[in-house]
Design a protein around this motif. Sequence first.
Motif, PDB file in Angstrom:
ATOM      1  N   MET A 196       0.750  -1.189   0.107  1.00  9.48           N
ATOM      2  CA  MET A 196      -0.112  -0.028   0.014  1.00  9.48           C
ATOM      3  C   MET A 196       0.856   1.351   0.002  1.00  9.48           C
ATOM      4  N   PRO A 197       1.034   1.722  -1.388  1.00  9.22           N
ATOM      5  CA  PRO A 197       1.798   3.112  -1.213  1.00  9.22           C
ATOM      6  C   PRO A 197       0.895   4.310  -0.509  1.00  9.22           C
ATOM      7  N   VAL A 198       1.478   5.099   0.224  1.00 10.44           N
ATOM      8  CA  VAL A 198       0.797   6.097   0.814  1.00 10.44           C
ATOM      9  C   VAL A 198       1.609   7.358   0.730  1.00 10.44           C
ATOM     10  N   TYR A 199       0.681   8.370   0.421  1.00 10.64           N
ATOM     11  CA  TYR A 199       1.393   9.972   0.390  1.00 10.64           C
ATOM     12  C   TYR A 199       0.144  10.808   0.740  1.00 10.64           C
ATOM     13  N   ASN A 200       0.191  11.379   1.813  1.00 10.62           N
ATOM     14  CA  ASN A 200      -0.730  12.339   2.281  1.00 10.62           C
ATOM     15  C   ASN A 200      -2.075  11.865   2.301  1.00 10.62           C
ATOM     16  N   GLY A 201      -2.545  10.455   2.724  1.00 10.33           N
ATOM     17  CA  GLY A 201      -3.501  10.008   2.425  1.00 10.33           C
ATOM     18  C   GLY A 201      -4.444   9.670   3.728  1.00 10.33           C
ATOM     19  N   GLU A 202      -4.301  10.648   4.768  1.00 10.88           N
ATOM     20  CA  GLU A 202      -5.032  10.582   6.073  1.00 10.88           C
ATOM     21  C   GLU A 202      -6.473  10.358   5.952  1.00 10.88           C
ATOM     22  N   ARG A 203      -7.348  11.128   4.932  1.00 13.45           N
ATOM     23  CA  ARG A 203      -8.699  11.030   5.056  1.00 13.45           C
ATOM     24  C   ARG A 203      -9.287   9.735   4.916  1.00 13.45           C
ATOM     25  N   TYR A 204      -8.804   8.764   3.972  1.00 15.72           N
ATOM     26  CA  TYR A 204      -9.703   7.495   4.021  1.00 15.72           C
ATOM     27  C   TYR A 204      -8.567   6.334   4.369  1.00 15.72           C
ATOM     28  N   LEU A 205      -7.296   6.510   4.924  1.00 13.04           N
ATOM     29  CA  LEU A 205      -6.367   5.637   5.274  1.00 13.04           C
ATOM     30  C   LEU A 205      -6.823   4.383   6.187  1.00 13.04           C
ATOM     31  N   LYS A 206      -7.515   4.906   7.183  1.00  8.69           N
ATOM     32  CA  LYS A 206      -8.120   3.907   8.271  1.00  8.69           C
ATOM     33  C   LYS A 206      -8.856   2.974   7.490  1.00  8.69           C
ATOM     34  N   ASP A 207     -10.010   3.353   6.639  1.00 13.52           N
ATOM     35  CA  ASP A 207     -10.864   2.456   5.813  1.00 13.52           C
ATOM     36  C   ASP A 207     -10.110   1.580   4.899  1.00 13.52           C
ATOM     37  N   ALA A 208      -9.041   2.089   4.220  1.00 13.84           N
ATOM     38  CA  ALA A 208      -8.503   1.286   3.392  1.00 13.84           C
ATOM     39  C   ALA A 208      -7.680   0.143   4.256  1.00 13.84           C
TER      40      ALA A 208
ATOM     41  N   ASP B 168      -6.697   5.118  -0.384  1.00 13.24           N
ATOM     42  CA  ASP B 168      -7.977   5.494  -0.219  1.00 13.24           C
ATOM     43  C   ASP B 168      -9.399   4.811  -0.701  1.00 13.24           C
ATOM     44  N   ASP B 169      -8.936   3.458  -0.946  1.00 18.27           N
ATOM     45  CA  ASP B 169      -9.984   2.490  -1.782  1.00 18.27           C
ATOM     46  C   ASP B 169     -10.391   1.534  -0.653  1.00 18.27           C
TER      47      ASP B 169
ATOM     48  N   TYR C 168     -13.045  -4.744  -6.180  1.00 16.81           N
ATOM     49  CA  TYR C 168     -12.238  -3.434  -5.662  1.00 16.81           C
ATOM     50  C   TYR C 168     -12.952  -2.319  -6.093  1.00 16.81           C
ATOM     51  N   TYR C 169     -13.007  -1.451  -4.887  1.00 18.81           N
ATOM     52  CA  TYR C 169     -13.906  -0.302  -4.916  1.00 18.81           C
ATOM     53  C   TYR C 169     -12.889   0.952  -5.020  1.00 18.81           C
ATOM     54  N   TYR C 170     -13.093   1.464  -6.204  1.00 19.28           N
ATOM     55  CA  TYR C 170     -12.021   2.530  -6.542  1.00 19.28           C
ATOM     56  C   TYR C 170     -12.882   3.978  -6.192  1.00 19.28           C
ATOM     57  N   ARG C 171     -12.370   4.610  -5.376  1.00 19.44           N
ATOM     58  CA  ARG C 171     -12.758   6.120  -5.051  1.00 19.44           C
ATOM     59  C   ARG C 171     -12.283   7.227  -5.810  1.00 19.44           C
ATOM     60  N   ALA C 172     -12.961   7.681  -6.681  1.00 23.10           N
ATOM     61  CA  ALA C 172     -12.716   8.362  -7.919  1.00 23.10           C
ATOM     62  C   ALA C 172     -12.648   9.869  -7.002  1.00 23.10           C
ATOM     63  N   SER C 173     -11.528  10.632  -7.481  1.00 23.69           N
ATOM     64  CA  SER C 173     -11.264  11.909  -6.661  1.00 23.69           C
ATOM     65  C   SER C 173     -10.694  12.962  -7.807  1.00 23.69           C
ATOM     66  N   GLU C 174     -10.996  14.254  -7.528  1.00 27.95           N
ATOM     67  CA  GLU C 174     -10.626  15.433  -8.197  1.00 27.95           C
ATOM     68  C   GLU C 174      -9.058  15.482  -7.685  1.00 27.95           C
ATOM     69  N   THR C 175      -8.646  14.960  -6.914  1.00 23.42           N
ATOM     70  CA  THR C 175      -7.185  15.040  -6.458  1.00 23.42           C
ATOM     71  C   THR C 175      -6.309  14.106  -6.788  1.00 23.42           C
ATOM     72  N   SER C 176      -6.689  13.191  -7.738  1.00 22.62           N
ATOM     73  CA  SER C 176      -5.958  12.087  -8.156  1.00 22.62           C
ATOM     74  C   SER C 176      -4.723  12.615  -9.066  1.00 22.62           C
ATOM     75  N   ILE C 177      -3.582  11.777  -9.236  1.00 20.45           N
ATOM     76  CA  ILE C 177      -2.534  12.422 -10.204  1.00 20.45           C
ATOM     77  C   ILE C 177      -2.955  12.580 -11.543  1.00 20.45           C
ATOM     78  N   MET C 178      -3.603  11.445 -11.957  1.00 19.19           N
ATOM     79  CA  MET C 178      -4.347  11.812 -13.480  1.00 19.19           C
ATOM     80  C   MET C 178      -5.080  13.004 -13.832  1.00 19.19           C
ATOM     81  N   LYS C 179      -5.985  13.270 -12.597  1.00 18.60           N
ATOM     82  CA  LYS C 179      -6.575  14.706 -12.702  1.00 18.60           C
ATOM     83  C   LYS C 179      -5.645  15.901 -13.025  1.00 18.60           C
ATOM     84  N   GLU C 180      -4.551  15.882 -12.122  1.00 16.18           N
ATOM     85  CA  GLU C 180      -3.697  16.955 -12.006  1.00 16.18           C
ATOM     86  C   GLU C 180      -2.873  17.060 -13.588  1.00 16.18           C
TER      87      GLU C 180
END
Length: 340
Positions: A9-21, A91-92, A198-210
Amino acid sequence: MSKDLTVVMPVYNGERYLKDAISSVLIQSFKNFELLIIDDGSSDQSLKIIEGINDSRIRIIRNNENKGIAFVRNLGLNQAKGKYLVWMDCDDIIHKDKFQKQIDYLESNSEVGICGTWLWRFGDGKQAIAKSPNDPEVVKTTLIFSPSVWNATAMFRLSFIRKANLNYDTRLAIAEDYNFYLDASFHFPIHNIPEPLYYYRASETSIMKEYESQESKKKSFYKIIYTKVFDKLGIINDDRNFNVHYKIASNHLIDDYSEYQEVYEWLVFLKKKNMEMNIYNHDSFSIMIDNMFYFVSKKSSKIGFTVFAFFMKNVSSLKNIESILLLKLLTRCIVKYDKF
């Protein structure tokens, strides 16, 4: 006791959903795994959250500075101790039987090196199942244009990965996974289980969005990948060829009939080149070409009914396209739908 599986599990500033993942990993029906969490220089509370979870299966590696996702994935490949490796984003969440179903498949199919699954997209925007082909030959041919394995869902047979000396290209800030699977497809079969495990959480902060707003950088990454495709098929690697190939795979909408015909002619050209070079299974290649022709026609629906008529006249086999998809294309073309 040795572990059968390493969950990375790679983590970078993922505090929001980390516990659930993390929780969705720890409650898996398959129990014999280590959870290798790689914190890539987070500046939020991610590390504190990880250290606050008491489970002997968790192993933590921390980078003092942010190294990027390709570096972290390579670190995971090198540090994994299990027979298998599976990825998990921070975050998933995942179905409780995901690991067991993938391991069962790999244990029963010893020639397969990577096993992915379908995924369920939720969060920002429309919720939907994202499907991927399960036939290894179709997986391989689809990689000519775009990823046919959702990296977050993938489980690796590590002995195959290491024997082929596969790794993630650190030049690629995005699409490092796509590049990896393209390389892997020439070493062993890749399969996807046709279930959304697998349940993928779509997010506007993803690197692809960037990178959606940085088209030139995005194209430079894909040029590295498509160069490999062109080399395999004996195609000249110039800007014209790259641009039409990229146009087909991208979310670029087509509103000019001559442009629509141009991309169709490119698909026909690719089919001809594969017949000459004999790189890919011909039947699977035809399925992929028909699927991409449908995709291009869908992006061209603003032009109108002539697109649907052209598609029906030129698709090589209607059996490769589901009836419901044909109805959707007809509807889009009649109303001249101008969204992707």
